[in-house]
Design an enzyme around this catalytic site. Structure first.
Site, PDB file in Angstrom:
ATOM      1  CG  MET A 106       5.037  -5.030   9.299  1.00 33.66           C
ATOM      2  SD  MET A 106       6.795  -4.825   8.956  1.00 33.66           S
ATOM      3  CE  MET A 106       7.450  -6.350   9.600  1.00 33.66           C
ATOM      4  CD  GLU A 107       3.973  -2.285  13.433  1.00 37.43           C
ATOM      5  OE1 GLU A 107       3.054  -2.018  12.628  1.00 37.43           O
ATOM      6  OE2 GLU A 107       5.166  -2.201  13.126  1.00 37.43           O
TER       7      GLU A 107
ATOM      8  CB  SER B  46       3.044   5.044   3.971  1.00 38.21           C
ATOM      9  OG  SER B  46       3.250   3.657   4.169  1.00 38.21           O
ATOM     10  CG  ASP B  47       3.825   1.228   1.230  1.00 39.71           C
ATOM     11  OD1 ASP B  47       3.643   1.631   2.392  1.00 39.71           O
ATOM     12  OD2 ASP B  47       3.953   0.031   0.951  1.00 39.71           O
TER      13      ASP B  47
ATOM     14  N   GLY C 173       4.797   3.807  15.626  1.00 40.06           N
ATOM     15  CA  GLY C 173       5.962   2.922  15.592  1.00 40.06           C
ATOM     16  C   GLY C 173       7.253   3.689  15.817  1.00 40.06           C
TER      17      GLY C 173
ATOM     18  CB  VAL D 214      -1.357   7.001  15.427  1.00 39.28           C
ATOM     19  CG1 VAL D 214      -2.723   7.353  15.988  1.00 39.28           C
ATOM     20  CG2 VAL D 214      -0.300   7.257  16.505  1.00 39.28           C
ATOM     21  N   GLY D 215      -0.389   4.563  12.902  1.00 42.87           N
ATOM     22  CA  GLY D 215       0.737   4.119  12.084  1.00 42.87           C
ATOM     23  C   GLY D 215       0.491   4.273  10.603  1.00 42.87           C
TER      24      GLY D 215
ATOM     25  NE  ARG E 211      16.485  -2.324  24.659  1.00 41.74           N
ATOM     26  CZ  ARG E 211      17.144  -3.309  24.042  1.00 41.74           C
ATOM     27  NH1 ARG E 211      17.208  -3.355  22.744  1.00 41.74           N
ATOM     28  NH2 ARG E 211      17.741  -4.245  24.733  1.00 41.74           N
TER      29      ARG E 211
ATOM     30  NE  ARG F  81       5.512  10.973  11.673  1.00 42.81           N
ATOM     31  CZ  ARG F  81       5.215  10.417  10.513  1.00 42.81           C
ATOM     32  NH1 ARG F  81       4.538   9.308  10.489  1.00 42.81           N
ATOM     33  NH2 ARG F  81       5.571  10.983   9.387  1.00 42.81           N
TER      34      ARG F  81
HETATM   35  N1  HPA Z   1       4.014  -3.642   4.509  1.00 43.33           N
HETATM   36  C1  HPA Z   1       4.007  -3.816   5.824  1.00 43.33           C
HETATM   37  N2  HPA Z   1       3.943  -2.819   6.670  1.00 43.33           N
HETATM   38  C2  HPA Z   1       3.861  -1.570   6.192  1.00 43.33           C
HETATM   39  C3  HPA Z   1       3.853  -1.315   4.825  1.00 43.33           C
HETATM   40  C4  HPA Z   1       3.926  -2.407   3.940  1.00 43.33           C
HETATM   41  O1  HPA Z   1       3.923  -2.246   2.706  1.00 43.33           O
HETATM   42  N3  HPA Z   1       3.774   0.038   4.655  1.00 43.33           N
HETATM   43  C5  HPA Z   1       3.721   0.580   5.881  1.00 43.33           C
HETATM   44  N4  HPA Z   1       3.778  -0.387   6.823  1.00 43.33           N
END
Ligand code: HPA
Length: 234
Positions: free
Chosen positions: A180-181, A203-204, A20, A88-89, A43, A24
């Site tokens: 989201m992709e 990541s979270d 994204g 790759v996200g 852009r 990166r």
């Molecule tokens: N929500 C949506 N997309 C994401 C998230 C999330 O918590 N973390 C990384 N991409």
């Protein structure tokens, strides 16, 4: 030359990795590819082509969310003849047994986006990844002893406004994580008959609230890139 990517035909490889974040893309090109050349700066959505183990590979930033990602994906396929696209996200986890820094290989992606339904109503189309790529990536991840999960994810149109109810229902349906992709990528791959895969590092965590530091993200990210490159050139 296309609307959002400004380069000549032939400058982009058949295989493209899709982070994204455009920085990166730069990092992947400089760290994993040989003789990488930047082919797009429109852009600041950077794109590079180089070689990996002697095979030509490109890496193109997509921005965040399906509307941004699918316009780059559309142009890569239709204007530059790309045949293999590997996202790759990162994603957020929604299962207790999926942990931050784990890797999710998305078999399929549910979505709340109208992107697909708009084209196909009254059908709810299931966006799925390429079986050969999924299989190769899963085998490689296991060989590397990575904490890998292969299954469903949820591609959301919003980062901040997803209701707890949506996440609860996705979690109850054994969906591993949220990005989201991916649903947009998998849909366009079916629409235009190319191969696609989405590999995501967690990541979270939407249940425990855990987050990775930037440094931690880098390590699992590196392993994921190697898996994506190996699966792509196979
Ligand atoms: N929500 C949506 N997309 C994401 C998230 C999330 O918590 N973390 C990384 N991409």
């Amino acid at each position: 030359m296309s609307f959002h990517i400004s380069t000549k035909e032939g400058q982009i490889a058949d295989i493209v990795l899709l982070p994204g974040d455009p920085l990166r893309a730069k990092y992947i090109a400089e760290t994993f590819l040989e003789d990488a050349v930047c082919y797009n700066t429109v852009r600041n959505m950077l794109g590079y082509t180089g070689t990996y183990k002697g095979k030509r590979v490109s890496v193109q930033g997509t921005g965040m969310g399906m509307p941004s990602a699918v316009l780059y994906i559309h142009e890569l396929i239709n204007d530059y003849g790309v045949k293999t696209l590997i996202r790759v996200g990162t994603c957020g986890a929604i299962q207790e047994d999926v942990h931050i820094r784990d890797v999710i290989i998305a078999q399929a992606a549910a979505t709340d986006s109208s992107l697909i339904y708009k084209d196909l109503a009254p059908i709810y189309f299931p966006p799925i990844g390429d079986y050969g790529l999924i299989r190769s990536a899963a085998d490689l991840a296991v060989e590397k002893d990575m904490n890998v999960h292969v299954g469903n994810i949820f591609s959301s149109d919003t980062f901040y406004n997803d209701t707890k109810d949506t996440m609860d229902s996705m979690s109850k349906l054994d969906v591993f994580g949220v990005d989201m992709e991916t649903a947009g990528l998998y849909y366009l791959a079916s629409k235009f008959h190319v191969r696609a895969l989405s590999i995501l590092t967690v990541s979270d965590h939407l249940i425990t609230g855990e987050q990775t530091t930037a440094e931690e993200r880098q390590t699992s990210f590196g392993e994921m890139i190697e898996v994506a490159l190996e699966a792509g050139i196979k």
